[in-house]
Design an enzyme around this catalytic site. Structure first.
Site, PDB file in Angstrom:
ATOM      1  CG  HIS A 244      -1.827  -1.117   1.341  1.00 30.46           C
ATOM      2  ND1 HIS A 244      -2.399  -1.518   2.523  1.00 30.46           N
ATOM      3  CD2 HIS A 244      -2.299  -1.993   0.398  1.00 30.46           C
ATOM      4  CE1 HIS A 244      -3.182  -2.565   2.309  1.00 30.46           C
ATOM      5  NE2 HIS A 244      -3.133  -2.875   1.018  1.00 30.46           N
TER       6      HIS A 244
ATOM      7  CE  LYS B  23       2.324   3.842   5.108  1.00 30.12           C
ATOM      8  NZ  LYS B  23       1.914   2.888   4.071  1.00 30.12           N
TER       9      LYS B  23
ATOM     10  CE1 TYR C  49       0.152   0.276  10.368  1.00 23.13           C
ATOM     11  CE2 TYR C  49       0.410   2.214   8.995  1.00 23.13           C
ATOM     12  CZ  TYR C  49      -0.299   1.096   9.369  1.00 23.13           C
ATOM     13  OH  TYR C  49      -1.476   0.800   8.718  1.00 23.13           O
TER      14      TYR C  49
ATOM     15  CG  ASP D  26      -4.560  -5.608   0.326  1.00 25.41           C
ATOM     16  OD1 ASP D  26      -4.958  -4.456   0.024  1.00 25.41           O
ATOM     17  OD2 ASP D  26      -3.990  -5.873   1.391  1.00 25.41           O
TER      18      ASP D  26
HETATM   19  C1  LIG Z   1      -4.939   2.698   6.677  1.00 21.97           C
HETATM   20  C2  LIG Z   1      -6.204   3.166   7.336  1.00 21.97           C
HETATM   21  C3  LIG Z   1      -7.384   2.455   7.243  1.00 21.97           C
HETATM   22  N1  LIG Z   1      -8.522   2.913   7.862  1.00 21.97           N
HETATM   23  C4  LIG Z   1      -9.741   2.108   7.772  1.00 21.97           C
HETATM   24  C5  LIG Z   1     -10.177   1.792   6.362  1.00 21.97           C
HETATM   25  C6  LIG Z   1     -10.797   0.416   6.473  1.00 21.97           C
HETATM   26  O1  LIG Z   1     -12.178   0.530   6.797  1.00 21.97           O
HETATM   27  C7  LIG Z   1     -10.082  -0.218   7.669  1.00 21.97           C
HETATM   28  C8  LIG Z   1      -9.032  -1.231   7.256  1.00 21.97           C
HETATM   29  O2  LIG Z   1      -8.196  -0.602   6.302  1.00 21.97           O
HETATM   30  P1  LIG Z   1      -7.222  -1.474   5.419  1.00 21.97           P
HETATM   31  O3  LIG Z   1      -7.865  -2.753   5.026  1.00 21.97           O
HETATM   32  O4  LIG Z   1      -6.695  -0.565   4.325  1.00 21.97           O
HETATM   33  O5  LIG Z   1      -6.035  -1.775   6.452  1.00 21.97           O
HETATM   34  P2  LIG Z   1      -4.611  -2.399   6.069  1.00 21.97           P
HETATM   35  O6  LIG Z   1      -4.747  -3.428   5.005  1.00 21.97           O
HETATM   36  O7  LIG Z   1      -3.947  -2.744   7.340  1.00 21.97           O
HETATM   37  O8  LIG Z   1      -3.853  -1.159   5.421  1.00 21.97           O
HETATM   38  C9  LIG Z   1      -2.579  -0.742   5.884  1.00 21.97           C
HETATM   39  O9  LIG Z   1      -1.696  -1.756   5.536  1.00 21.97           O
HETATM   40  C10 LIG Z   1      -0.431  -1.445   5.039  1.00 21.97           C
HETATM   41  C11 LIG Z   1       0.554  -2.434   5.594  1.00 21.97           C
HETATM   42  C12 LIG Z   1       0.032  -0.059   5.170  1.00 21.97           C
HETATM   43  O10 LIG Z   1       1.229   0.240   5.193  1.00 21.97           O
HETATM   44  C13 LIG Z   1      -0.954   1.017   5.137  1.00 21.97           C
HETATM   45  O11 LIG Z   1      -0.617   1.995   6.091  1.00 21.97           O
HETATM   46  C14 LIG Z   1      -2.363   0.625   5.304  1.00 21.97           C
HETATM   47  O12 LIG Z   1      -2.901   0.688   4.008  1.00 21.97           O
HETATM   48  O13 LIG Z   1      -9.449   0.856   8.367  1.00 21.97           O
HETATM   49  C15 LIG Z   1      -8.541   4.084   8.590  1.00 21.97           C
HETATM   50  O14 LIG Z   1      -9.602   4.491   9.136  1.00 21.97           O
HETATM   51  N2  LIG Z   1      -7.390   4.825   8.678  1.00 21.97           N
HETATM   52  C16 LIG Z   1      -6.220   4.408   8.083  1.00 21.97           C
HETATM   53  O15 LIG Z   1      -5.188   5.106   8.211  1.00 21.97           O
END
Ligand SMILES: Cc1cn([C@H]2C[C@H](O)[C@@H](COP(=O)(O)OP(=O)(O)O[C@H]3O[C@H](C)C(=O)[C@H](O)[C@H]3O)O2)c(=O)[nH]c1=O
Length: 183
Positions: free
Chosen positions: A61, A71, A130, A166
């Site tokens: 991401h 980060k 992070y 993803d």
């Molecule tokens: C990133 C983020 C997400 N969200 C909400 C959006 C979704 O409803 C939920 C899960 O989000 P997501 O599936 O994108 O989470 P990850 O897959 O852990 O995403 C992260 O994973 C990789 C490893 C990264 O480096 C990024 O910082 C980030 O994209 O949290 C928020 O409210 N705030 C945020 O800053």
């Protein structure tokens, strides 16, 4: 603390001073003045934390344009294989990635500047923390497929658990042909 450069330009490995005693251990995971003195980035706008069961892969991401995030990543519980992929076209390490084995005992942290795609695989049930230099911006979210055939990332997990979001991410080649700007 010990600071080490990595194979990726501007990506830094930080090993904090760990104070152990009969109770366990203590370390400073961030200190603005210390980081400022060491020439490390110290201005963060948002902290994130996620829990991943073993075999989860999150990423790769990044946020585009002015919303790109640096980060500072570390593991609070468990162990992950973390990856940073350089997307900065002008960088000498453009298109290169490095893997980092992060666990809760070593306290090892990686600083990944703006312009990188980031992801990790949970090698155990893990809590990942992070600090980000910029805030979340949903409309600026972008990514590259975790299993891209040109990158061949050795995730070290069997049957990875990956979000639908993803699974739909573009390949690195598709990204390069796209109109993304990472910073
Ligand atoms: C990133 C983020 C997400 N969200 C909400 C959006 C979704 O409803 C939920 C899960 O989000 P997501 O599936 O994108 O989470 P990850 O897959 O852990 O995403 C992260 O994973 C990789 C490893 C990264 O480096 C990024 O910082 C980030 O994209 O949290 C928020 O409210 N705030 C945020 O800053």
């Amino acid at each position: 603390m010990n600071i080490r450069s990595t194979t990726l330009k501007d990506v830094i490995e930080i090993i904090p001073n760990i104070f152990s005693d009969e109770r366990g251990f203590f370390f400073e995971s961030f200190n603005e003045n210390t980081w400022k003195k060491q020439g490390l980035p110290y201005s963060f706008k948002q902290d994130n934390q996620s829990y991943s069961i073993k075999n989860v892969v999150r990423g790769l991401h990044f946020q585009t344009g002015e919303h790109a995030q640096g980060k500072l990543v570390r593991v609070i519980k468990g162990r992950v294989l973390d990856i940073a992929l350089d997307l900065r076209q002008e960088s000498p390490t453009f298109g290169k990635y490095e893997l980092f084995d992060l666990d809760s005992e070593s306290g090892k942290m990686i600083y990944i500047p703006e312009g990188f795609a980031h992801g990790f695989a949970a090698l155990e049930d893990s809590i990942f923390h992070y600090k980000c230099t910029g805030e979340y911006c949903k409309s600026a979210e972008a990514g590259i497929h975790w299993n891209d055939s040109s990158l061949k990332i050795p995730w070290e997990v069997d049957s990875p658990i990956v979000s639908l979001k993803d699974q739909m991410l573009p390949t690195f080649e598709e990204y390069l042909q796209g109109s993304y700007s990472v910073n």
